[in-house]
Design a protein around this motif. Structure first.
Motif, PDB file in Angstrom:
ATOM      1  N   LEU A   1       0.856  -1.346  -0.025  1.00  0.00           N
ATOM      2  CA  LEU A   1      -0.046   0.024   0.036  1.00  0.00           C
ATOM      3  C   LEU A   1       0.837   1.243   0.026  1.00  0.00           C
ATOM      4  N   TYR A   2       0.463   2.135  -0.612  1.00  0.00           N
ATOM      5  CA  TYR A   2       1.138   3.525  -0.900  1.00  0.00           C
ATOM      6  C   TYR A   2       0.241   4.657  -0.915  1.00  0.00           C
ATOM      7  N   ASP A   3       0.707   5.928  -0.501  1.00  0.00           N
ATOM      8  CA  ASP A   3      -0.065   7.230  -0.871  1.00  0.00           C
ATOM      9  C   ASP A   3      -0.230   7.570  -2.455  1.00  0.00           C
TER      10      ASP A   3
ATOM     11  N   TYR B   1      -2.359  14.594  -2.663  1.00  0.00           N
ATOM     12  CA  TYR B   1      -2.604  13.342  -2.294  1.00  0.00           C
ATOM     13  C   TYR B   1      -3.925  12.937  -2.542  1.00  0.00           C
TER      14      TYR B   1
ATOM     15  N   ASN C   1      -5.421   6.252  -0.731  1.00  0.00           N
ATOM     16  CA  ASN C   1      -4.479   5.250  -0.795  1.00  0.00           C
ATOM     17  C   ASN C   1      -4.720   4.367  -2.098  1.00  0.00           C
ATOM     18  N   SER C   2      -3.226   3.734  -2.482  1.00  0.00           N
ATOM     19  CA  SER C   2      -3.406   2.970  -3.904  1.00  0.00           C
ATOM     20  C   SER C   2      -2.569   1.770  -3.196  1.00  0.00           C
ATOM     21  N   SER C   3      -2.593   0.703  -4.266  1.00  0.00           N
ATOM     22  CA  SER C   3      -1.946  -0.383  -3.994  1.00  0.00           C
ATOM     23  C   SER C   3      -1.308  -0.726  -5.038  1.00  0.00           C
TER      24      SER C   3
END
Length: 229
Positions: A131-133, A146, A149-151
């Motif tokens: 997971l990351y922003d 921003y 959340n992204s993955s």
């Protein structure tokens, strides 16, 4: 992370019944990023990284490995040796939380029921989900924005060396590069058709992040049978 750690503990009684030897421990080290912002050095820890890991040793030569690791990754053009980047002056910060599973292979036999000191290089690979922003920049204002959340998925490529420092503890040192399936950890290539959102850098190369550090694991479990089935 506490919930993941508790979940791993729930599986240990069942794993021990299979007459295998197990390892549980921690990873402590640092992280760095390789992409379209900042330095391009692959081993250059800049931010603390930590995690937990579990290994199921199937034989003296290989084990199944599961881990959770998290860190902040950063990039700063002002620290880059490339003139174009240092003049551009972009920077970013992102939070990475990774679950990984795969196979660890020892170059030499590493039988943990033989308590004599031993040492071996090893390699590890498998699959990672992280997971990351989500980040992006507007053409008119290149400051970070921003988007939640992204993955994505990554392929870990880890090399290390380890030794049993006592009958129940194994100390290792490793460097693990992750080739990701995204080019937007640094906000350089967001998936959008909005013409007002900035895209820059090499849009054909995906991002990398690297965890470098030490592992300390505690071994337990019944003596396994390494006979061929």
């Amino acid at each position: 992370m506490k919930k993941i750690f508790n979940l791993l503990l729930c599986f240990f009684p069942f794993i021990t019944l299979n007459a295998q030897i197990n390892e549980i421990g921690v990873f402590l080290g640092g992280s760095n990023f390789v992409g379209d912002i900042g330095r391009t050095t692959y081993i250059n820890p800049e931010k603390p990284a930590f995690g937990v890991l579990y290994k199921w040793n199937k034989s003296p030569r290989h084990s199944y490995r599961f881990s959770y690791t998290q860190s902040t990754v950063i990039g700063n053009d002002s620290k880059s040796e490339e003139t174009g980047r240092s003049n551009r002056g972009y920077r970013f910060e992102n939070n990475v939380k990774e679950l990984s599973a795969g196979l660890e292979f020892n170059f030499f036999d590493f039988n943990l029921h033989d308590y004599h000191p031993k040492i071996t290089p090893y390699i590890y690979s498998g699959i990672s989900y992280f997971l990351y922003d989500g980040l992006y920049r507007y053409e008119s204002n290149p400051g970070i924005t921003y988007s939640g959340n992204s993955s994505s998925i990554a392929i870990p490529i880890t090399v290390g060396i380890k030794s049993n420092i006592s009958p129940h503890f194994v100390l290792g040192a490793e460097v693990g590069a992750r080739y990701t399936f995204t080019d937007n950890i640094d906000g350089s290539n967001p998936k959008t058709d909005n013409p007002n959102i900035l895209k820059f850098g090499n849009l054909n190369n995906n991002d990398w992040y690297v965890f470098s550090g030490i592992t300390l694991t505690y071994t337990f479990g019944q003596k396994p049978c390494y006979c061929a089935e």
